[in-house]
Design a protein around this motif. Structure first.
Motif, short mmCIF file in Angstrom:
data_model
loop_
_atom_site.label_atom_id
_atom_site.label_comp_id
_atom_site.label_asym_id
_atom_site.label_seq_id
_atom_site.Cartn_x
_atom_site.Cartn_y
_atom_site.Cartn_z
N ALA A 78 51.67 64.79 53.77
CA ALA A 78 51.21 66.16 53.54
C ALA A 78 52.16 67.16 54.17
O ALA A 78 52.51 68.19 53.56
CB ALA A 78 49.80 66.33 54.11
N ILE A 79 52.63 66.88 55.38
CA ILE A 79 53.54 67.79 56.08
C ILE A 79 54.86 67.92 55.33
O ILE A 79 55.45 69.01 55.28
CB ILE A 79 53.77 67.29 57.52
CG1 ILE A 79 52.48 67.45 58.35
CG2 ILE A 79 54.93 68.03 58.19
CD1 ILE A 79 52.53 66.72 59.68
N THR A 80 55.32 66.83 54.75
CA THR A 80 56.65 66.82 54.13
C THR A 80 56.65 67.13 52.64
O THR A 80 57.68 67.02 51.98
CB THR A 80 57.35 65.47 54.37
OG1 THR A 80 56.50 64.40 53.94
CG2 THR A 80 57.66 65.28 55.84
N GLY A 81 55.48 67.53 52.10
CA GLY A 81 55.46 68.06 50.75
C GLY A 81 54.93 67.14 49.67
O GLY A 81 55.11 67.42 48.48
N TYR A 82 54.25 66.06 50.06
CA TYR A 82 53.60 65.17 49.09
C TYR A 82 52.09 65.31 49.29
O TYR A 82 51.51 64.69 50.18
CB TYR A 82 54.03 63.72 49.31
CG TYR A 82 55.52 63.50 49.23
CD1 TYR A 82 56.15 63.25 48.00
CD2 TYR A 82 56.31 63.52 50.37
CE1 TYR A 82 57.52 63.04 47.93
CE2 TYR A 82 57.68 63.30 50.31
CZ TYR A 82 58.28 63.07 49.09
OH TYR A 82 59.63 62.87 49.03
N TYR A 104 43.88 63.20 51.93
CA TYR A 104 43.85 62.37 50.73
C TYR A 104 42.94 62.97 49.67
O TYR A 104 41.87 63.50 49.97
CB TYR A 104 43.37 60.96 51.07
CG TYR A 104 44.32 60.17 51.94
CD1 TYR A 104 45.55 59.74 51.46
CD2 TYR A 104 44.00 59.87 53.27
CE1 TYR A 104 46.42 59.02 52.26
CE2 TYR A 104 44.86 59.16 54.07
CZ TYR A 104 46.08 58.73 53.57
OH TYR A 104 46.94 58.03 54.37
N LYS A 105 43.35 62.82 48.40
CA LYS A 105 42.51 63.26 47.29
C LYS A 105 41.32 62.33 47.11
O LYS A 105 40.21 62.76 46.81
CB LYS A 105 43.34 63.31 46.00
CG LYS A 105 44.43 64.37 45.99
CD LYS A 105 43.82 65.77 45.87
CE LYS A 105 44.88 66.85 45.77
NZ LYS A 105 45.62 66.83 44.50
N GLY A 106 41.56 61.02 47.25
CA GLY A 106 40.50 60.03 47.11
C GLY A 106 40.75 58.88 48.06
O GLY A 106 41.89 58.62 48.46
N LEU A 107 39.69 58.18 48.46
CA LEU A 107 39.79 57.04 49.35
C LEU A 107 39.08 55.86 48.71
O LEU A 107 37.94 55.99 48.23
CB LEU A 107 39.18 57.34 50.73
CG LEU A 107 39.85 58.48 51.50
CD1 LEU A 107 39.05 59.77 51.36
CD2 LEU A 107 40.01 58.12 52.98
#
Length: 210
Positions: A78-82, A104-107
């Protein structure tokens, strides 16, 4: 957690004889895992993220963190742009910690080596750190990752070097000969936990799916 208890947890994980045993150890370890692995100097997340960033453009997605655990890599992704990332893990306890981080979008709870709950060609890239190792997942876990990674996508894996020599390198050679993948990166052996006495080497590889 004391050094003795941390070492006992690691030992129990590597000696587990079933996926249920692995899940139980991680369930009980989840709340202390991040701190313990930091003390051990755990390198897999940073190294695998560095390899991913060489081959997967910033902002690409969707991605799968396969064996996400508590979400160590998810935070850094998330920090690095993904930002379009799903998490998969065998442990409900670890996923509960990962969910609290909100990255996360989903787990999804499932074991690598089984048929995973995703569609064919679903992911632009997959990252899996610390999973292909003793007491965890063998080379059989690679097959379904290939199914769910889109053509042209990248799979980044850390692999315990004894597993690499025993079966993984041969399987990768077979897949390359069949035109299914291309091995595009290989760090060679490194110690994943320099703060943990007796840690044996692993490596990080990147595969381009054809």
């Amino acid at each position: 957690m004391s050094v003795e208890n941390k070492t006992a947890r690691l030992g129990a994980v590597y000696q587990a004889e079933s996926t249920d045993e692995v899940a139980k150890v991680y369930d009980s370890w989840a709340e202390k895992y991040d701190n313990d692995m930091s003390l051990a100097g755990y390198r897999h997340p940073a190294i695998s993220l560095a390899i991913l960033s060489r081959h997967v453009p910033k902002g690409a997605g969707p991605l799968l963190d396969a064996g996400a655990g508590t979400g160590l890599i998810g935070e850094w992704l998330a920090i690095t742009g993904y930002s379009d990332v799903d998490a998969l893990d065998i442990s409900a306890g670890m996923l509960a910690v990962a969910e609290r981080k909100g990255v996360y979008k989903g787990l999804y709870k499932a074991a690598l080596g089984s048929t995973l709950p995703f569609s064919d060609d679903q992911f632009a890239a997959i990252i899996s750190a610390g999973v292909f190792t003793s007491g965890h997942v063998g080379v059989e876990g690679l097959d379904d990752l290939l199914r769910i990674c889109a053509p042209g996508g990248t799979i980044v894996l850390t692999v315990k070097d004894v597993l690499w020599r025993a079966s993984f390198s041969g399987r990768i050679a077979e897949l390359q000969a069949a035109g299914a993948v291309t091995l595009v990166d290989d760090t060679g052996p490194y110690v994943s936990m320099p703060g943990e006495e007796g840690t044996t080497p692993s490596r990080c590889i990147a595969l381009k799916v054809c």
